[in-house]
Write a protein that holds these residues in place. Structure first.
Motif, PDB file in Angstrom:
ATOM      1  N   TYR A  68       0.823  -1.210   0.000  1.00  0.00           N
ATOM      2  CA  TYR A  68       0.000   0.000   0.000  1.00  0.00           C
ATOM      3  C   TYR A  68       0.860   1.264   0.000  1.00  0.00           C
ATOM      4  O   TYR A  68       1.949   1.306   0.584  1.00  0.00           O
ATOM      5  CB  TYR A  68      -0.896   0.025   1.244  1.00  0.00           C
ATOM      6  CG  TYR A  68      -2.088  -0.902   1.164  1.00  0.00           C
ATOM      7  CD1 TYR A  68      -3.189  -0.579   0.389  1.00  0.00           C
ATOM      8  CD2 TYR A  68      -2.106  -2.104   1.878  1.00  0.00           C
ATOM      9  CE1 TYR A  68      -4.288  -1.428   0.314  1.00  0.00           C
ATOM     10  CE2 TYR A  68      -3.204  -2.956   1.818  1.00  0.00           C
ATOM     11  CZ  TYR A  68      -4.295  -2.608   1.040  1.00  0.00           C
ATOM     12  OH  TYR A  68      -5.369  -3.451   0.960  1.00  0.00           O
ATOM     13  N   ARG A  69       0.343   2.280  -0.681  1.00  0.00           N
ATOM     14  CA  ARG A  69       0.869   3.635  -0.615  1.00  0.00           C
ATOM     15  C   ARG A  69      -0.291   4.549  -0.227  1.00  0.00           C
ATOM     16  O   ARG A  69      -1.445   4.249  -0.526  1.00  0.00           O
ATOM     17  CB  ARG A  69       1.447   4.085  -1.961  1.00  0.00           C
ATOM     18  CG  ARG A  69       2.580   3.226  -2.477  1.00  0.00           C
ATOM     19  CD  ARG A  69       3.850   3.409  -1.635  1.00  0.00           C
ATOM     20  NE  ARG A  69       4.977   2.685  -2.231  1.00  0.00           N
ATOM     21  CZ  ARG A  69       5.287   1.429  -1.940  1.00  0.00           C
ATOM     22  NH1 ARG A  69       4.523   0.741  -1.088  1.00  0.00           N
ATOM     23  NH2 ARG A  69       6.324   0.849  -2.514  1.00  0.00           N
ATOM     24  N   GLU A  84       3.227   5.161 -10.685  1.00  0.00           N
ATOM     25  CA  GLU A  84       3.087   3.702 -10.710  1.00  0.00           C
ATOM     26  C   GLU A  84       2.509   3.240 -12.043  1.00  0.00           C
ATOM     27  O   GLU A  84       2.934   2.221 -12.598  1.00  0.00           O
ATOM     28  CB  GLU A  84       2.197   3.240  -9.552  1.00  0.00           C
ATOM     29  CG  GLU A  84       2.044   1.733  -9.424  1.00  0.00           C
ATOM     30  CD  GLU A  84       3.307   1.004  -9.016  1.00  0.00           C
ATOM     31  OE1 GLU A  84       3.335  -0.236  -9.126  1.00  0.00           O
ATOM     32  OE2 GLU A  84       4.285   1.666  -8.581  1.00  0.00           O
ATOM     33  N   LEU A  85       1.551   3.979 -12.566  1.00  0.00           N
ATOM     34  CA  LEU A  85       0.968   3.646 -13.861  1.00  0.00           C
ATOM     35  C   LEU A  85       2.017   3.726 -14.963  1.00  0.00           C
ATOM     36  O   LEU A  85       2.084   2.853 -15.841  1.00  0.00           O
ATOM     37  CB  LEU A  85      -0.197   4.592 -14.158  1.00  0.00           C
ATOM     38  CG  LEU A  85      -0.907   4.412 -15.497  1.00  0.00           C
ATOM     39  CD1 LEU A  85      -1.539   3.026 -15.615  1.00  0.00           C
ATOM     40  CD2 LEU A  85      -1.970   5.494 -15.690  1.00  0.00           C
ATOM     41  N   ALA A  86       2.851   4.751 -14.928  1.00  0.00           N
ATOM     42  CA  ALA A  86       3.879   4.923 -15.953  1.00  0.00           C
ATOM     43  C   ALA A  86       4.894   3.783 -15.905  1.00  0.00           C
ATOM     44  O   ALA A  86       5.389   3.332 -16.942  1.00  0.00           O
ATOM     45  CB  ALA A  86       4.580   6.269 -15.764  1.00  0.00           C
ATOM     46  N   ARG A  88       4.394   0.610 -14.422  1.00  0.00           N
ATOM     47  CA  ARG A  88       3.846  -0.756 -14.479  1.00  0.00           C
ATOM     48  C   ARG A  88       2.736  -0.938 -15.515  1.00  0.00           C
ATOM     49  O   ARG A  88       2.257  -2.054 -15.710  1.00  0.00           O
ATOM     50  CB  ARG A  88       3.291  -1.140 -13.105  1.00  0.00           C
ATOM     51  CG  ARG A  88       4.279  -1.005 -11.965  1.00  0.00           C
ATOM     52  CD  ARG A  88       5.391  -2.000 -12.052  1.00  0.00           C
ATOM     53  NE  ARG A  88       6.309  -1.867 -10.917  1.00  0.00           N
ATOM     54  CZ  ARG A  88       7.421  -2.572 -10.773  1.00  0.00           C
ATOM     55  NH1 ARG A  88       7.748  -3.466 -11.694  1.00  0.00           N
ATOM     56  NH2 ARG A  88       8.213  -2.386  -9.727  1.00  0.00           N
ATOM     57  N   ASN A  89       2.256   0.152 -16.108  1.00  0.00           N
ATOM     58  CA  ASN A  89       1.202   0.100 -17.113  1.00  0.00           C
ATOM     59  C   ASN A  89      -0.190  -0.150 -16.542  1.00  0.00           C
ATOM     60  O   ASN A  89      -1.174  -0.163 -17.288  1.00  0.00           O
ATOM     61  CB  ASN A  89       1.489  -0.948 -18.190  1.00  0.00           C
ATOM     62  CG  ASN A  89       2.861  -0.787 -18.788  1.00  0.00           C
ATOM     63  OD1 ASN A  89       3.281   0.329 -19.085  1.00  0.00           O
ATOM     64  ND2 ASN A  89       3.570  -1.898 -18.937  1.00  0.00           N
ATOM     65  N   ARG A  90      -0.279  -0.357 -15.270  1.00  0.00           N
ATOM     66  CA  ARG A  90      -1.557  -0.534 -14.589  1.00  0.00           C
ATOM     67  C   ARG A  90      -1.336  -0.357 -13.103  1.00  0.00           C
ATOM     68  O   ARG A  90      -0.229  -0.599 -12.595  1.00  0.00           O
ATOM     69  CB  ARG A  90      -2.187  -1.901 -14.882  1.00  0.00           C
ATOM     70  CG  ARG A  90      -1.270  -3.096 -14.611  1.00  0.00           C
ATOM     71  CD  ARG A  90      -1.925  -4.405 -15.012  1.00  0.00           C
ATOM     72  NE  ARG A  90      -2.424  -4.337 -16.371  1.00  0.00           N
ATOM     73  CZ  ARG A  90      -3.460  -5.031 -16.818  1.00  0.00           C
ATOM     74  NH1 ARG A  90      -4.099  -5.863 -16.031  1.00  0.00           N
ATOM     75  NH2 ARG A  90      -3.851  -4.921 -18.071  1.00  0.00           N
ATOM     76  N   VAL A  91      -2.373   0.059 -12.388  1.00  0.00           N
ATOM     77  CA  VAL A  91      -2.245   0.251 -10.954  1.00  0.00           C
ATOM     78  C   VAL A  91      -3.612   0.040 -10.312  1.00  0.00           C
ATOM     79  O   VAL A  91      -4.647   0.440 -10.853  1.00  0.00           O
ATOM     80  CB  VAL A  91      -1.681   1.666 -10.625  1.00  0.00           C
ATOM     81  CG1 VAL A  91      -2.516   2.762 -11.256  1.00  0.00           C
ATOM     82  CG2 VAL A  91      -1.581   1.886  -9.117  1.00  0.00           C
ATOM     83  N   ALA A 191       1.360  -0.414  -4.965  1.00  0.00           N
ATOM     84  CA  ALA A 191       2.547  -0.307  -5.810  1.00  0.00           C
ATOM     85  C   ALA A 191       3.362  -1.586  -5.706  1.00  0.00           C
ATOM     86  O   ALA A 191       3.420  -2.218  -4.640  1.00  0.00           O
ATOM     87  CB  ALA A 191       3.392   0.893  -5.388  1.00  0.00           C
ATOM     88  N   GLU A 192       3.988  -1.958  -6.807  1.00  0.00           N
ATOM     89  CA  GLU A 192       4.886  -3.109  -6.772  1.00  0.00           C
ATOM     90  C   GLU A 192       6.209  -2.712  -6.133  1.00  0.00           C
ATOM     91  O   GLU A 192       6.738  -1.629  -6.392  1.00  0.00           O
ATOM     92  CB  GLU A 192       5.120  -3.655  -8.182  1.00  0.00           C
ATOM     93  CG  GLU A 192       3.897  -4.321  -8.773  1.00  0.00           C
ATOM     94  CD  GLU A 192       4.219  -5.183  -9.977  1.00  0.00           C
ATOM     95  OE1 GLU A 192       5.379  -5.647 -10.081  1.00  0.00           O
ATOM     96  OE2 GLU A 192       3.307  -5.409 -10.803  1.00  0.00           O
ATOM     97  N   GLU A 193       6.733  -3.602  -5.285  1.00  0.00           N
ATOM     98  CA  GLU A 193       7.996  -3.357  -4.598  1.00  0.00           C
ATOM     99  C   GLU A 193       8.731  -4.676  -4.453  1.00  0.00           C
ATOM    100  O   GLU A 193       8.149  -5.748  -4.613  1.00  0.00           O
ATOM    101  CB  GLU A 193       7.737  -2.727  -3.228  1.00  0.00           C
ATOM    102  CG  GLU A 193       6.860  -3.578  -2.324  1.00  0.00           C
ATOM    103  CD  GLU A 193       6.371  -2.850  -1.080  1.00  0.00           C
ATOM    104  OE1 GLU A 193       6.382  -1.602  -1.086  1.00  0.00           O
ATOM    105  OE2 GLU A 193       5.971  -3.525  -0.118  1.00  0.00           O
ATOM    106  N   GLU A 194      10.005  -4.591  -4.156  1.00  0.00           N
ATOM    107  CA  GLU A 194      10.798  -5.811  -3.991  1.00  0.00           C
ATOM    108  C   GLU A 194      10.450  -6.501  -2.678  1.00  0.00           C
ATOM    109  O   GLU A 194      10.104  -5.861  -1.690  1.00  0.00           O
ATOM    110  CB  GLU A 194      12.294  -5.476  -4.030  1.00  0.00           C
ATOM    111  CG  GLU A 194      12.784  -5.045  -5.402  1.00  0.00           C
ATOM    112  CD  GLU A 194      14.304  -4.899  -5.441  1.00  0.00           C
ATOM    113  OE1 GLU A 194      14.949  -5.120  -4.382  1.00  0.00           O
ATOM    114  OE2 GLU A 194      14.827  -4.570  -6.507  1.00  0.00           O
TER     115      GLU A 194
END
Length: 338
Positions: A68-69, A84-86, A88-91, A191-194
C-alpha cells in the motif's frame, strides 16, 4: 464520465479480488488458477477478523509484492498513482464503494473497493476498469470500463474521514495475510515493490474449516444483536463469492476426472454458498424488526459446514486449499495511450 462500448466480464469475485484478478492476469497467466486454489476461510475468534486466502495474493512472480501507498492530499495521490501507472502500465487504487459514478441507486456502505487503472488519455483523463458486480438493498453495481476526468477520478478515491477499524483490518488482510497499511489513508493505492510477505496470520489460533463457519455464525449473531458495525455479513458475502468461484473453477479444471457423485458434491456446496447471503440478509432484517432468528442462522452454517467437510477430501485431492508453486513471471505489456 465516458463509458466504453464493451465492459469487462465479471468473474464473480469480491470487491478486493475481482479487480486484483484483472491486475494479476497481466503478470501471471495462471493467476486465475492461483486465486481459485487459494480460497480458504479463516477466523480469529479473539478479534473477529477474517482471512479469505491461504496464499499471499500480493506476492508476485519474480520476488515482488504489492504494497500500500497513501497520501493526505489529492495532488500527492495523483502524482504517486501516475508514477506507478507509468512504470507498471496498470495500478490498483482504493476507491470508495459508495462514490462510484457507475452505481445504479445506492451502495449499502462507503467501504474500500479496488479498481484498476490501465491508462491515461492525451487530455489527462484516467481509464478505469471495474469488473465487480453486486446487488444492494438500495441499488446495484454492474461491471464498468471507461474514462473519468481528473476531478471525477480523485473524488471517488477520497476517504476524508479515514477508515473504520473494520475497514483497516479488511485492507490489511485483503490478500490473505497482513500487509502494512500506510500512515495516510485519505487516498490509497498499491505499488509493486521488492520482497515478499510472510504467509503467517497474526496473533493466536485462527479457526478454519467447520470451526471457522461455526465461529462466523457466532460473530454474525452477535453483530445482529448489536448495531452491525463489525460488518460480518459483508465478510460472509465475500466468502460466498470466493467459494462459488472455487467450485466453478474445480468443475472446469477437473472436468472428466470427476465422478457424477463428486460433481453432485461440488454442486451442493455451490448451492449452499449461493443461498447463504440471501438467507442471512433476511435474518438480519428480521432481527432489526425485533424478530431475531438465531436458529435460522446457526442451521444455515451447520448445513454448509457439513457439506464443506464432505467435499474437503475432493478439494485437497485436486489442489484446492493446498499451497502450490506460483506461476511464472510474464513481462508487463506496453501501455497503449488511449
Amino acid at each position: 464520465m465516458r463509458t466504453d462500448s464493451k465492459v469487462p466480464d465479471s468473474v464473480g469475485l469480491s470487491c478486493y479480488t475481482e479487480n486484483l484478478a484483472g491486475y494479476l492476469s497481466a503478470r501471471a497467466p495462471d493467476s486465475t488458477d492461483l486465486l481459485a486454489r487459494s480460497v480458504r476461510l479463516a477466523v480469529d475468534p479473539s478479534t473477529g477478523s477474517f482471512s479469505h486466502h491461504d496464499r499471499a495474493l500480493n506476492n508476485l512472480p519474480g520476488g515482488h509484492r504489492l504494497g500500500y501507498r497513501g497520501a493526505a492530499d489529492a495532488e500527492a495521490a495523483r502524482t504517486g498513482i501516475a508514477a506507478e501507472l507509468a512504470e507498471r502500465n496498470r495500478v490498483l487504487v482504493v476507491a470508495d464503494s459508495g462514490a462510484l459514478p457507475w452505481l445504479s441507486g445506492a451502495a449499502d456502505d462507503h467501504a474500500p473497493h479496488l479498481i484498476l487503472v490501465d491508462g491515461r488519455t492525451p487530455d489527462g483523463n484516467w481509464h478505469v476498469v471495474d469488473g465487480f458486480t453486486a446487488l444492494f438493498s438500495g441499488g446495484s453495481q454492474d461491471p464498468f470500463s471507461g474514462e473519468l476526468s481528473g476531478a471525477e477520478f480523485m473524488a471517488l478515491l477520497a476517504f476524508p474521514r479515514g477508515l473504520s477499524r473494520v475497514h483497516r483490518t479488511r485492507n490489511s488482510l485483503a490478500f490473505g495475510f497482513p500487509v502494512a497499511l500506510p500512515p495516510h489513508e485519505t487516498y490509497q493505492w498499491l505499488a509493486e515493490e521488492e520482497g515478499t510477505i510472510e504467509e503467517q496470520l497474526p496473533g493466536g489460533s485462527w479457526l478454519t474449516g467447520a470451526a471457522a463457519l461455526e465461529e462466523t455464525a457466532r460473530l454474525l449473531l452477535a453483530d445482529m444483536d448489536g448495531d452491525g458495525s463489525r460488518g460480518v455479513l459483508e465478510d460472509v458475502w465475500a466468502a460466498a463469492q470466493h467459494h462459488m468461484f472455487r467450485d466453478a473453477h474445480l468443475l472446469v479444471a477437473a472436468d472428466a476426472e470427476l465422478s457424477p457423485a463428486e460433481r453432485e458434491s461440488v454442486d451442493a456446496t455451490t448451492v449452499k454458498w449461493r443461498e447463504l447471503p440471501r438467507m442471512l440478509r433476511f435474518a438480519a432484517n428480521s432481527a432489526r424488526r425485533g424478530r431475531p432468528r438465531p436458529s435460522l442462522v446457526s442451521g444455515a452454517f451447520t448445513a454448509l459446514a457439513e457439506l464443506e467437510a464432505a467435499a474437503s477430501p475432493l478439494h485437497a485431492a485436486h489442489g484446492y486449499g493446498v499451497p502450490t508453486a506460483r506461476p511464472t513471471v510474464t513481462p508487463s505489456p506496453e501501455r497503449q495511450e488511449r
